[in-house]
Design a protein around this motif. Structure first.
Motif, PDB file in Angstrom:
ATOM      1  N   SER A 132       0.824  -1.206   0.000  1.00  0.00           N
ATOM      2  CA  SER A 132       0.000   0.000   0.000  1.00  0.00           C
ATOM      3  C   SER A 132       0.857   1.254   0.000  1.00  0.00           C
ATOM      4  O   SER A 132       0.498   2.257  -0.625  1.00  0.00           O
ATOM      5  N   VAL A 133       1.994   1.211   0.706  1.00  0.00           N
ATOM      6  CA  VAL A 133       2.878   2.379   0.713  1.00  0.00           C
ATOM      7  C   VAL A 133       3.382   2.651  -0.707  1.00  0.00           C
ATOM      8  O   VAL A 133       3.427   3.802  -1.157  1.00  0.00           O
ATOM      9  N   VAL A 134       3.714   1.578  -1.446  1.00  0.00           N
ATOM     10  CA  VAL A 134       4.184   1.775  -2.826  1.00  0.00           C
ATOM     11  C   VAL A 134       3.065   2.332  -3.703  1.00  0.00           C
ATOM     12  O   VAL A 134       3.294   3.246  -4.508  1.00  0.00           O
ATOM     13  N   THR A 135       1.818   1.822  -3.528  1.00  0.00           N
ATOM     14  CA  THR A 135       0.717   2.368  -4.320  1.00  0.00           C
ATOM     15  C   THR A 135       0.510   3.843  -3.986  1.00  0.00           C
ATOM     16  O   THR A 135       0.235   4.661  -4.878  1.00  0.00           O
ATOM     17  N   GLU A 141       2.567  10.428  -7.033  1.00  0.00           N
ATOM     18  CA  GLU A 141       3.634  10.756  -7.985  1.00  0.00           C
ATOM     19  C   GLU A 141       4.921  11.131  -7.286  1.00  0.00           C
ATOM     20  O   GLU A 141       5.661  12.016  -7.715  1.00  0.00           O
ATOM     21  N   LEU A 142       5.168  10.490  -6.155  1.00  0.00           N
ATOM     22  CA  LEU A 142       6.458  10.630  -5.492  1.00  0.00           C
ATOM     23  C   LEU A 142       7.469   9.677  -6.113  1.00  0.00           C
ATOM     24  O   LEU A 142       8.654   9.741  -5.835  1.00  0.00           O
ATOM     25  N   MET A 143       6.952   8.733  -6.902  1.00  0.00           N
ATOM     26  CA  MET A 143       7.840   7.880  -7.700  1.00  0.00           C
ATOM     27  C   MET A 143       7.185   7.714  -9.066  1.00  0.00           C
ATOM     28  O   MET A 143       6.065   8.153  -9.280  1.00  0.00           O
ATOM     29  N   VAL A 197       3.902  -4.876  -6.015  1.00  0.00           N
ATOM     30  CA  VAL A 197       3.226  -3.706  -6.578  1.00  0.00           C
ATOM     31  C   VAL A 197       4.084  -2.954  -7.601  1.00  0.00           C
ATOM     32  O   VAL A 197       3.558  -2.314  -8.503  1.00  0.00           O
ATOM     33  N   LEU A 198       5.414  -3.042  -7.486  1.00  0.00           N
ATOM     34  CA  LEU A 198       6.288  -2.291  -8.390  1.00  0.00           C
ATOM     35  C   LEU A 198       5.948  -2.465  -9.873  1.00  0.00           C
ATOM     36  O   LEU A 198       5.934  -1.489 -10.621  1.00  0.00           O
ATOM     37  N   PRO A 199       5.645  -3.692 -10.350  1.00  0.00           N
ATOM     38  CA  PRO A 199       5.416  -3.853 -11.797  1.00  0.00           C
ATOM     39  C   PRO A 199       4.062  -3.340 -12.275  1.00  0.00           C
ATOM     40  O   PRO A 199       3.770  -3.458 -13.465  1.00  0.00           O
ATOM     41  N   VAL A 200       3.223  -2.794 -11.399  1.00  0.00           N
ATOM     42  CA  VAL A 200       1.875  -2.383 -11.808  1.00  0.00           C
ATOM     43  C   VAL A 200       1.897  -0.948 -12.311  1.00  0.00           C
ATOM     44  O   VAL A 200       2.455  -0.069 -11.660  1.00  0.00           O
ATOM     45  N   GLY A 201       1.279  -0.707 -13.480  1.00  0.00           N
ATOM     46  CA  GLY A 201       1.256   0.628 -14.059  1.00  0.00           C
ATOM     47  C   GLY A 201       0.276   1.550 -13.349  1.00  0.00           C
ATOM     48  O   GLY A 201      -0.660   1.095 -12.690  1.00  0.00           O
TER      49      GLY A 201
END
Lengths: 273, 107
Positions: A132-135, A141-143, A197-201
């Motif tokens: 959830s933190v990555v989402t 748009e911090l990453m 979650v990283l690979p999700v657009g």
């Protein structure tokens, strides 16, 4: 054992949660449904303070006050456009809380079933937290919002997942032993969540939030099983099940399949699947 | 019935209830429903309070208190943000799904 009237009140609160979800499914009743859920949660909290003989009461009340003082202003002031990521963040902290609760109960789990549930909760809760933190970072748009595939991502993901399962099995076999093993399990869970979650657009992120929401629901249900509280079990399971079906509905509305969203970025030389 | 089987029974029945109760939701409500469900699992606060109330030693109490703060954020923040999301449904024609997902207007 908590008194019967309290258990009945918990049951009533659980029924209100069902009605709250029902209300939220229709535009006319949505707001009332949400308020009903909030009211049921409030009643359940009051009952909890009355029936459990709690130590550290002042500290607990202070911690709740801190949570309210942060949560309410943030939720009230957030821009409409920033709401999805705020929901993601709230979902993540809920998963983290479930993981921590299960971690504390791990050493005192009486038999193998609650222990297995506690182990699973630590893993799933930490996955939901870091995911959830990555989402949140992506939507805020911090990453980058584009899919990120770390080199050897699928292999890394598979290895982390295997380590999580192995650690869980080790804890299960060696019951009551591993406080540090439990912490390690949580740490690997955090890595799995990030890799998940990283690979999700960017456009697909809301669907993944819904999936992580279902994960947290299951973690809450399992921790309810561990501490023998039917309200947590029912509330968590409701969210787990409704979150899963909602994830599918959201994917359908966008003309996508959940599998292609999760593993789309892995395509080409993929070991996933 | 054995208590653990009783809890397992509740678990299985709750799965079907959760599935049925949202299976006919309109797509305009996907995001608020997700948010509302998110608030409901904030009920983990009950668990966090109970384990903190029975924790021994400074380490366990500290972990418990962190869990209480996190769970409060989830529960209270979740319901408040859902209510704000649903404010825009009141009185007006429900906006299209994309508007709900991205927020209304462009700011």
């Amino acid at each position: 054992m908590i008194p019967v009237w309290a258990q009945v009140t918990y049951l009533g609160a659980a029924a209100c949660f069902v009605l709250a979800l029902k209300g939220l499914s229709s535009p006319k009743t949505a707001r009332a449904g949400n308020l009903l859920g909030a009211g049921a949660a409030l009643v359940a909290m009051v009952v909890t303070f009355i029936v459990y003989e709690l130590d550290n009461l002042a500290l607990i009340v202070a911690a709740i006050a801190v949570g309210c003082l942060i949560g309410v202003p943030v939720a009230r002031r957030v821009a409409m456009t920033a709401m999805p990521q705020l929901v993601a963040l709230f979902n993540g902290v809920g998963g983290g809380a479930a993981g921590l609760v299960a971690y504390l109960e791990m050493s005192s789990a009486p038999t193998v079933f609650p222990l297995a549930a506690a182990v699973a909760t630590v893993a799933v809760g930490s996955i939901a937290f870091s995911g959830s933190v990555v989402t949140f970072l992506k939507l805020q748009e911090l990453m980058t919002t584009r899919p990120v595939t770390p080199p050897a991502g699928p292999a890394l993901f598979a290895i982390s997942l295997a380590v999580t399962v192995a650690l869980g099995a080790a804890l299960y076999a060696d019951d009551g032993a591993g406080v540090w093993l439990g912490a390690l399990l949580g740490a690997v869970g955090l890595i799995v969540g990030i890799l998940f979650v990283l690979p999700v657009g960017g456009a697909d992120v809301p669907i993944v939030i819904s999936l992580l929401n279902a994960f947290t629901g299951l973690a809450v249900a399992a921790s309810g099983y561990v501490i023998g509280n039917a309200l947590l079990l029912i509330g968590g399971t409701l969210v787990g099940a409704s979150g899963t079906i909602l994830t599918r509905l959201m994917a359908q509305a966008m003309g996508r399949s959940v599998v292609s969203i999760l593993f789309g970025a892995f395509k080409g030389g993929s070991t996933a699947g | 019935m054995d208590p653990s089987i009783a809890l397992l029974t509740v678990f299985v029945l709750a799965i079907f209830t959760g599935y049925e109760v949202v299976s006919k939701v309109s797509s305009t409500l996907h995001t608020p429903l997700m948010s509302g469900a998110n608030a409901i699992h904030g009920i983990i606060l009950v668990g966090a309070v109970v384990v903190t109330g029975h924790a021994d030693g400074a380490g366990e109490v500290t972990i418990g208190l962190i869990a209480v703060v996190l769970a409060t954020l989830n529960l209270v923040g979740g319901f408040v943000v859902t209510d704000r999301m649903l404010e825009m449904f009141s009185g007006k024609r429900p906006p299209a799904d994309t508007e709900v997902a991205a927020g209304k207007g462009t700011e």
